[in-house]
Scaffold this motif. Sequence first.
Motif, PDB file in Angstrom:
ATOM      1  N   ASP A 146       3.232   9.610  -9.449  1.00  0.00           N
ATOM      2  CA  ASP A 146       2.499   9.946 -10.779  1.00  0.00           C
ATOM      3  C   ASP A 146       1.810  11.150 -10.867  1.00  0.00           C
ATOM      4  O   ASP A 146       2.001  11.757 -11.717  1.00  0.00           O
ATOM      5  N   GLU A 147       1.228  11.722  -9.618  1.00  0.00           N
ATOM      6  CA  GLU A 147       0.576  12.724  -9.615  1.00  0.00           C
ATOM      7  C   GLU A 147       1.337  14.121  -9.611  1.00  0.00           C
ATOM      8  O   GLU A 147       1.057  14.989 -10.245  1.00  0.00           O
ATOM      9  N   LYS A 148       2.259  13.806  -9.021  1.00  0.00           N
ATOM     10  CA  LYS A 148       3.441  14.915  -8.970  1.00  0.00           C
ATOM     11  C   LYS A 148       4.119  15.053 -10.484  1.00  0.00           C
ATOM     12  O   LYS A 148       4.418  16.215 -10.880  1.00  0.00           O
ATOM     13  N   ARG A 205       0.780  -1.181  -0.029  1.00  0.00           N
ATOM     14  CA  ARG A 205      -0.083  -0.213   0.061  1.00  0.00           C
ATOM     15  C   ARG A 205       0.782   1.224   0.026  1.00  0.00           C
ATOM     16  O   ARG A 205       0.720   2.256  -0.786  1.00  0.00           O
ATOM     17  N   ALA A 216       2.217   1.711  -3.489  1.00  0.00           N
ATOM     18  CA  ALA A 216       1.250   1.868  -4.221  1.00  0.00           C
ATOM     19  C   ALA A 216       0.947   3.498  -4.202  1.00  0.00           C
ATOM     20  O   ALA A 216       0.718   4.312  -5.196  1.00  0.00           O
ATOM     21  N   ASP A 217       0.753   3.743  -2.745  1.00  0.00           N
ATOM     22  CA  ASP A 217       0.626   5.394  -2.485  1.00  0.00           C
ATOM     23  C   ASP A 217       1.793   6.354  -3.032  1.00  0.00           C
ATOM     24  O   ASP A 217       1.592   7.062  -3.852  1.00  0.00           O
ATOM     25  N   THR A 218       3.055   5.857  -2.956  1.00  0.00           N
ATOM     26  CA  THR A 218       4.115   6.588  -3.172  1.00  0.00           C
ATOM     27  C   THR A 218       4.261   6.540  -4.945  1.00  0.00           C
ATOM     28  O   THR A 218       4.561   7.708  -5.382  1.00  0.00           O
ATOM     29  N   LEU A 219       3.721   5.411  -5.544  1.00  0.00           N
ATOM     30  CA  LEU A 219       3.866   5.508  -6.977  1.00  0.00           C
ATOM     31  C   LEU A 219       2.587   6.452  -7.304  1.00  0.00           C
ATOM     32  O   LEU A 219       2.886   7.187  -8.198  1.00  0.00           O
ATOM     33  N   ARG A 220       1.525   6.320  -6.725  1.00  0.00           N
ATOM     34  CA  ARG A 220       0.313   7.237  -7.023  1.00  0.00           C
ATOM     35  C   ARG A 220       0.905   8.672  -6.772  1.00  0.00           C
ATOM     36  O   ARG A 220       0.498   9.456  -7.722  1.00  0.00           O
ATOM     37  N   GLU A 221       1.240   8.917  -5.856  1.00  0.00           N
ATOM     38  CA  GLU A 221       1.837  10.442  -5.577  1.00  0.00           C
ATOM     39  C   GLU A 221       2.810  11.046  -6.544  1.00  0.00           C
ATOM     40  O   GLU A 221       3.096  11.935  -6.839  1.00  0.00           O
ATOM     41  N   GLU A 264       2.545  14.240 -13.192  1.00  0.00           N
ATOM     42  CA  GLU A 264       1.606  14.778 -14.009  1.00  0.00           C
ATOM     43  C   GLU A 264       1.291  16.235 -14.000  1.00  0.00           C
ATOM     44  O   GLU A 264       1.384  16.906 -14.673  1.00  0.00           O
TER      45      GLU A 264
END
Length: 188
Positions: free
Chosen positions: A37-39, A27, A30-35, A41
């Motif tokens: 990706d968001e950063k 998790r 995944a959170d780090t990857l999502r963050e 983007e």
Amino acid sequence: MKEHSIIEKIISDAEAKANLTIADAERAAADTLREADEKAEKTRKEQLELLVKRDEDYVEKKKINARLDCNKLILKTKIEILDDVFSRALGILKDLGEKEYVDFCGRMIEKYAQEGDEVVLSSSCRYRDKINALPVIKALSLKTGKTGSFAGGVILIGEKTDKNLTFETIIASEREKKQAEIAEKLFG
């Protein structure tokens, strides 16, 4: 057996704890990857906006420079046209016939000459004898005979002041006075 069940319990608890730790790690990953990706983007959008803005600024600067260049070219052309207009006016004065030329010089001498002035005519003046014979020359005791290198008209050399009534000076004076008016008529 008791030992065996205790060991199994310890192993089971350790596996459960390991599974929880792995799940937490997954998790967190995944959170780090999502963050990330968001950063990424957000950074991509910001950079794209900067590039678009930079491109717009570049294009606007190019448009401004092009307008300035056009305006300079138009102004240069207008000045050339005005130069041509006044050059033609000088040509018309230089091409005056004998009567008009002598009358013109006579009016200038009558209006501006003072007793004892010296009259200087253009070295290219074809009507020198006629001008020197004008009644005003004798009436004001004007000296004659000097010539100068100018297109036409006269120069009056006086004791206190000289008066430049050459065609070039008259045209320059009129240009200064009427340039805006003529430009308005020519270019609206």
